[in-house]
Design a protein around this motif. Structure first.
Motif, PDB file in Angstrom:
ATOM      1  N   LEU A   1       0.866  -1.180   0.000  1.00  0.00           N
ATOM      2  CA  LEU A   1       0.000   0.000   0.000  1.00  0.00           C
ATOM      3  C   LEU A   1       0.901   1.227   0.000  1.00  0.00           C
ATOM      4  CD1 LEU A   1      -2.760   1.495   0.415  1.00  0.00           C
ATOM      5  CD2 LEU A   1      -2.406   1.181   2.880  1.00  0.00           C
ATOM      6  N   VAL A   2       0.786   2.058  -1.044  1.00  0.00           N
ATOM      7  CA  VAL A   2       1.605   3.267  -1.153  1.00  0.00           C
ATOM      8  C   VAL A   2       0.680   4.469  -1.333  1.00  0.00           C
ATOM      9  CG1 VAL A   2       3.448   4.456  -2.390  1.00  0.00           C
ATOM     10  CG2 VAL A   2       3.498   1.962  -2.198  1.00  0.00           C
ATOM     11  N   ILE A   3       0.907   5.497  -0.530  1.00  0.00           N
ATOM     12  CA  ILE A   3       0.068   6.692  -0.544  1.00  0.00           C
ATOM     13  C   ILE A   3       0.948   7.926  -0.629  1.00  0.00           C
ATOM     14  CG2 ILE A   3      -1.590   8.071   0.787  1.00  0.00           C
ATOM     15  CD1 ILE A   3      -2.384   5.446   2.211  1.00  0.00           C
ATOM     16  N   THR A   4       0.546   8.883  -1.438  1.00  0.00           N
ATOM     17  CA  THR A   4       1.154  10.217  -1.394  1.00  0.00           C
ATOM     18  C   THR A   4       0.039  11.213  -1.127  1.00  0.00           C
ATOM     19  OG1 THR A   4       0.898  10.722  -3.767  1.00  0.00           O
ATOM     20  CG2 THR A   4       2.878   9.526  -3.102  1.00  0.00           C
TER      21      THR A   4
ATOM     22  N   PHE B   1      -1.570   0.615 -15.757  1.00  0.00           N
ATOM     23  CA  PHE B   1      -1.590   2.011 -15.309  1.00  0.00           C
ATOM     24  C   PHE B   1      -1.081   2.110 -13.873  1.00  0.00           C
ATOM     25  CE2 PHE B   1      -3.394   5.708 -13.243  1.00  0.00           C
ATOM     26  CZ  PHE B   1      -3.121   6.713 -14.155  1.00  0.00           C
ATOM     27  N   THR B   2      -1.484   1.174 -13.036  1.00  0.00           N
ATOM     28  CA  THR B   2      -1.044   1.214 -11.641  1.00  0.00           C
ATOM     29  C   THR B   2       0.473   1.091 -11.551  1.00  0.00           C
ATOM     30  OG1 THR B   2      -3.148   0.259 -10.911  1.00  0.00           O
ATOM     31  CG2 THR B   2      -1.309   0.149  -9.366  1.00  0.00           C
ATOM     32  N   GLN B   3       1.062   0.274 -12.420  1.00  0.00           N
ATOM     33  CA  GLN B   3       2.515   0.157 -12.428  1.00  0.00           C
ATOM     34  C   GLN B   3       3.168   1.478 -12.823  1.00  0.00           C
ATOM     35  OE1 GLN B   3       4.502  -2.153 -11.344  1.00  0.00           O
ATOM     36  NE2 GLN B   3       6.370  -1.077 -11.979  1.00  0.00           N
ATOM     37  N   ALA B   4       2.583   2.158 -13.805  1.00  0.00           N
ATOM     38  CA  ALA B   4       3.124   3.462 -14.214  1.00  0.00           C
ATOM     39  C   ALA B   4       3.041   4.453 -13.060  1.00  0.00           C
ATOM     40  CB  ALA B   4       2.362   3.982 -15.430  1.00  0.00           C
ATOM     41  N   LEU B   5       1.925   4.459 -12.361  1.00  0.00           N
ATOM     42  CA  LEU B   5       1.788   5.368 -11.223  1.00  0.00           C
ATOM     43  C   LEU B   5       2.698   4.949 -10.076  1.00  0.00           C
ATOM     44  CD1 LEU B   5       0.487   7.771  -9.875  1.00  0.00           C
ATOM     45  CD2 LEU B   5      -1.431   6.318  -9.209  1.00  0.00           C
ATOM     46  N   ARG B   6       2.841   3.633  -9.903  1.00  0.00           N
ATOM     47  CA  ARG B   6       3.725   3.147  -8.832  1.00  0.00           C
ATOM     48  C   ARG B   6       5.175   3.574  -9.100  1.00  0.00           C
ATOM     49  NH1 ARG B   6       6.631   2.528  -5.653  1.00  0.00           N
ATOM     50  NH2 ARG B   6       7.027   0.880  -4.119  1.00  0.00           N
ATOM     51  N   GLU B   7       5.572   3.595 -10.351  1.00  0.00           N
ATOM     52  CA  GLU B   7       6.919   4.064 -10.697  1.00  0.00           C
ATOM     53  C   GLU B   7       7.057   5.550 -10.380  1.00  0.00           C
ATOM     54  OE1 GLU B   7       7.443   2.990 -14.781  1.00  0.00           O
ATOM     55  OE2 GLU B   7       7.579   0.838 -14.348  1.00  0.00           O
ATOM     56  N   ARG B   8       5.993   6.319 -10.607  1.00  0.00           N
ATOM     57  CA  ARG B   8       6.034   7.739 -10.264  1.00  0.00           C
ATOM     58  C   ARG B   8       6.121   7.901  -8.745  1.00  0.00           C
ATOM     59  NH1 ARG B   8       3.973  11.924 -13.208  1.00  0.00           N
ATOM     60  NH2 ARG B   8       4.661  10.611 -14.928  1.00  0.00           N
ATOM     61  N   GLN B   9       5.366   7.099  -8.034  1.00  0.00           N
ATOM     62  CA  GLN B   9       5.451   7.140  -6.573  1.00  0.00           C
ATOM     63  C   GLN B   9       6.866   6.799  -6.106  1.00  0.00           C
ATOM     64  OE1 GLN B   9       2.312   4.292  -5.680  1.00  0.00           O
ATOM     65  NE2 GLN B   9       0.985   5.913  -4.886  1.00  0.00           N
ATOM     66  N   GLN B  10       7.518   5.877  -6.804  1.00  0.00           N
ATOM     67  CA  GLN B  10       8.873   5.506  -6.421  1.00  0.00           C
ATOM     68  C   GLN B  10       9.846   6.661  -6.642  1.00  0.00           C
ATOM     69  OE1 GLN B  10       9.602   2.441  -4.970  1.00  0.00           O
ATOM     70  NE2 GLN B  10      11.524   3.483  -4.474  1.00  0.00           N
ATOM     71  N   VAL B  11       9.617   7.435  -7.691  1.00  0.00           N
ATOM     72  CA  VAL B  11      10.434   8.630  -7.915  1.00  0.00           C
ATOM     73  C   VAL B  11      10.303   9.566  -6.717  1.00  0.00           C
ATOM     74  CG1 VAL B  11      10.680  10.706  -9.337  1.00  0.00           C
ATOM     75  CG2 VAL B  11      10.312   8.485 -10.433  1.00  0.00           C
TER      76      VAL B  11
ATOM     77  N   ALA C   1       3.436  -4.064   3.058  1.00  0.00           N
ATOM     78  CA  ALA C   1       4.448  -3.001   2.974  1.00  0.00           C
ATOM     79  C   ALA C   1       3.726  -1.673   2.776  1.00  0.00           C
ATOM     80  CB  ALA C   1       5.395  -3.277   1.813  1.00  0.00           C
ATOM     81  N   THR C   2       3.586  -0.933   3.861  1.00  0.00           N
ATOM     82  CA  THR C   2       2.764   0.280   3.871  1.00  0.00           C
ATOM     83  C   THR C   2       3.655   1.508   3.933  1.00  0.00           C
ATOM     84  OG1 THR C   2       1.041  -0.946   5.053  1.00  0.00           O
ATOM     85  CG2 THR C   2       0.882   1.463   5.057  1.00  0.00           C
ATOM     86  N   THR C   3       3.539   2.363   2.925  1.00  0.00           N
ATOM     87  CA  THR C   3       4.365   3.574   2.836  1.00  0.00           C
ATOM     88  C   THR C   3       3.480   4.774   2.569  1.00  0.00           C
ATOM     89  OG1 THR C   3       6.213   2.309   1.911  1.00  0.00           O
ATOM     90  CG2 THR C   3       6.288   4.702   1.652  1.00  0.00           C
ATOM     91  N   ILE C   4       3.750   5.855   3.269  1.00  0.00           N
ATOM     92  CA  ILE C   4       3.047   7.106   3.017  1.00  0.00           C
ATOM     93  C   ILE C   4       4.072   8.218   2.878  1.00  0.00           C
ATOM     94  CG2 ILE C   4       2.655   7.494   5.490  1.00  0.00           C
ATOM     95  CD1 ILE C   4      -0.088   8.762   4.618  1.00  0.00           C
ATOM     96  N   VAL C   5       3.923   9.034   1.834  1.00  0.00           N
ATOM     97  CA  VAL C   5       4.885  10.083   1.509  1.00  0.00           C
ATOM     98  C   VAL C   5       4.229  11.444   1.649  1.00  0.00           C
ATOM     99  CG1 VAL C   5       6.597  10.891  -0.166  1.00  0.00           C
ATOM    100  CG2 VAL C   5       5.879   8.485  -0.191  1.00  0.00           C
ATOM    101  N   PHE C   6       4.850  12.296   2.452  1.00  0.00           N
ATOM    102  CA  PHE C   6       4.380  13.666   2.678  1.00  0.00           C
ATOM    103  C   PHE C   6       5.423  14.644   2.132  1.00  0.00           C
ATOM    104  CE2 PHE C   6       2.999  11.255   6.533  1.00  0.00           C
ATOM    105  CZ  PHE C   6       1.638  11.270   6.295  1.00  0.00           C
ATOM    106  N   PRO C   7       5.042  15.898   1.923  1.00  0.00           N
ATOM    107  CA  PRO C   7       6.066  16.904   1.621  1.00  0.00           C
ATOM    108  C   PRO C   7       6.861  17.230   2.886  1.00  0.00           C
ATOM    109  CG  PRO C   7       3.911  17.934   1.807  1.00  0.00           C
ATOM    110  CD  PRO C   7       3.680  16.461   1.914  1.00  0.00           C
ATOM    111  N   ARG C   8       8.140  17.479   2.707  1.00  0.00           N
ATOM    112  CA  ARG C   8       8.964  17.856   3.870  1.00  0.00           C
ATOM    113  C   ARG C   8       8.584  19.245   4.366  1.00  0.00           C
ATOM    114  NH1 ARG C   8      15.620  18.122   4.061  1.00  0.00           N
ATOM    115  NH2 ARG C   8      15.794  18.564   6.285  1.00  0.00           N
ATOM    116  N   ARG C   9       8.348  20.160   3.426  1.00  0.00           N
ATOM    117  CA  ARG C   9       7.915  21.520   3.772  1.00  0.00           C
ATOM    118  C   ARG C   9       6.499  21.697   3.270  1.00  0.00           C
ATOM    119  NH1 ARG C   9      10.432  25.573   1.174  1.00  0.00           N
ATOM    120  NH2 ARG C   9      10.080  27.055   2.857  1.00  0.00           N
ATOM    121  N   ASN C  10       5.589  22.003   4.194  1.00  0.00           N
ATOM    122  CA  ASN C  10       4.173  22.116   3.866  1.00  0.00           C
ATOM    123  C   ASN C  10       3.764  23.582   3.858  1.00  0.00           C
ATOM    124  OD1 ASN C  10       1.215  21.809   3.948  1.00  0.00           O
ATOM    125  ND2 ASN C  10       1.680  19.669   4.401  1.00  0.00           N
TER     126      ASN C  10
END
Length: 483
Positions: A334-337, A439-449, A360-369
């Motif tokens: 599960l990956v969330i931005t 499509f999910t793989q393409a987005l998952r690659e963007r999330q990995q970036v 494998a649960t990951t959540i990505v936030f901006p460092r500066r909000n």
């Protein structure tokens, strides 16, 4: 008894009556968490003047009777949401994902429909360029709706494309939130679009500030980002009609968004969502857009997708329930931005449970909000998540504004909704839920970036927060139920 004493007692009685009235109102208000009731009772009880004023302005989710009535009229004129994009494609979904789309359908009645295709835009500039190209190629109609529309390079490119389309006879309708896009709406560019033949609408007009509390909350906003062209192409994602440099808050730039271009039956659902929003604000019936109807033998080549349109005029807890259902469905990853994280307890619990069952649960936030309030509130939840095994990363390459969720490399949610109480209760949002490994793989690659450009947040780091910082974060988060 002296007149002054009588007056004092009268004032005291009025004061106490008002205080009691609003405390009772806060306690009786439906669809409110106990923590919210407690918070409002304390605020009204301890600081009556400020508390009562705050409750009048922000205490209840009130879209306004007139707006609700207009929206209801719009849905009565439009064909039913279940009928505008073809038959349900539940049978084409893996069985374990069917409940997710049923939750989505319960929000805005759009069915999961087959035969869709999508392409992820490379970045904000590429998304604007693609929109301009599609508008320039439009033959019948162009509809755009944005929360924030700026008179910068990107914003004016879209405006000029609309003017060109209108000049060649294409019916163009453009709507922007009256608060989020107030500078453009009150500028010569807005007037120029009208003069060129673009039909314009303001979403949720602010009106007189003194009278506004009697007509509905000023901070209930239309946060959607919708582009529909010729009833055949739509865009969905987090991007407003603005440059990545985002001049109003340039010190947080670049704004990092994710936008996708869709074709297929799901386009008609976004068209229906746009039409209902337009008709609630503008005296124009858009129901003819949905004739002829989609035939029942619609091609199944392509993936299953569904529009989820939430907002304060939709059923209570629509987006939180959607997020919880998605989080609970993950088995491997599960990956969330999201830029803004102020969850309710079910969402926080769902994330903890996801990690604890081995996902494998990951959540990505901006460092500066750009919101110091949300930044502090978000970080108050870090320790709880980290102790459960959730991986947290903070993106350092700008303000990560993308709102994305992927499950097991197969299911995607993309759109405008954040994981915060504003998106849950106050904002009109639009998202697309889809099942497609490619499509999910393409987005998952963007999330990995994003993940590769983000710094891991460790439990040791959070535990090293000073006492004052912990106090500040937790105090701000405590106010979440009343914000």
């Amino acid at each position: 008894m002296h007149d002054s004493a009588v007056l004092a007692w009268l004032l005291f009685a009025v004061h106490a009556s008002l205080q009691l009235f609003f405390i009772v109102r806060a306690l009786l208000r439906p669809h409110r968490e106990p923590s919210s009731r407690i918070a409002w009772v304390l605020v009204i009880g301890l600081a009556p003047v400020v508390g009562i004023l705050a409750y009048v302005l922000f205490g209840e989710v009130n879209p306004g009777r007139r707006h609700v009535a207009r929206l209801r009229e719009a849905f009565e004129k439009l064909p039913p949401a279940q009928t505008i994009a073809g038959p349900s494609a539940e049978a084409d979904l893996p069985e374990r994902y069917v409940p997710l789309f049923r939750v989505g359908q319960s929000v805005s009645n759009y069915l999961p429909v087959a035969g869709n295709r999508a392409r992820l835009m490379a970045d904000s500039a590429a998304a604007i360029a693609s929109m301009v190209d599609d508008i320039d190629a439009a033959r019948e109609s162009v509809h755009v709706l944005f929360y924030i529309w700026l008179a910068d390079d990107s914003g004016l490119k879209i405006a000029e494309a609309l003017k060109r389309a209108a000049a060649r006879g294409v019916v163009c309708r453009a709507m922007a939130d009256d608060l989020g896009s107030r500078h453009l709406i009150r500028s010569s560019h807005w007037a120029d679009m009208a003069s060129a033949g673009v039909r314009l609408g303001r979403a949720l007009p602010v009106g007189n500030l003194l009278l506004r509390p009697f007509k509905g909350r000023i901070d209930l906003r239309n946060h959607r980002k919708i582009v529909v062209i010729d009833n055949a192409i739509t865009y969905c994602g987090s991007q407003n009609c603005a440059d990545a440099a985002f001049a109003p808050k340039a010190r947080f730039a670049p704004w990092v968004d994710v936008m996708a271009r869709f074709e297929g039956p799901v386009v008609r659902q976004n068209q229906h969502l746009f039409a209902s929003t337009w008709m609630a604000q503008v005296e124009e019936d858009l129901s003819p857009l949905f004739t002829p109807t989609v035939s029942s033998d619609v091609s199944k080549a392509g993936f299953v997708a569904q529009v989820i349109g939430s907002g304060p005029s939709v059923r209570y807890s629509a987006m939180p329930e959607t997020f919880v259902a998605l989080m609970n469905a993950a088995r491997r990853e599960l990956v969330i931005t999201t830029p803004y994280y102020v969850p309710d307890e079910p969402i926080q619990a769902a994330l903890r449970a996801s990690a604890r069952r081995g996902v494998a649960t990951t959540i990505v936030f901006p460092r500066r909000n750009d919101s110091w309030i949300v930044a502090a509130a978000s970080r108050s939840y870090y320790q709880d998540l980290l102790e459960a095994g959730v991986a947290i990363r903070e993106y350092a390459g700008g303000l990560l504004h993308a709102k994305t969720l992927t499950i097991d490399g197969e299911v995607t949610l993309i759109g405008s909704a954040n994981i915060d109480r504003r998106s849950f209760e106050l904002n009109a949002e639009n998202n697309i839920l889809l099942h497609d490994p490619a499509f999910t793989q393409a987005l998952r690659e963007r999330q990995q970036v994003f993940m590769d450009a983000a710094e891991p947040v460790t439990l040791a780091h959070v535990e090293s927060y000073g006492l004052l910082r912990q106090l500040w974060n937790n105090s701000v988060a405590m106010l979440g139920p009343i914000l």
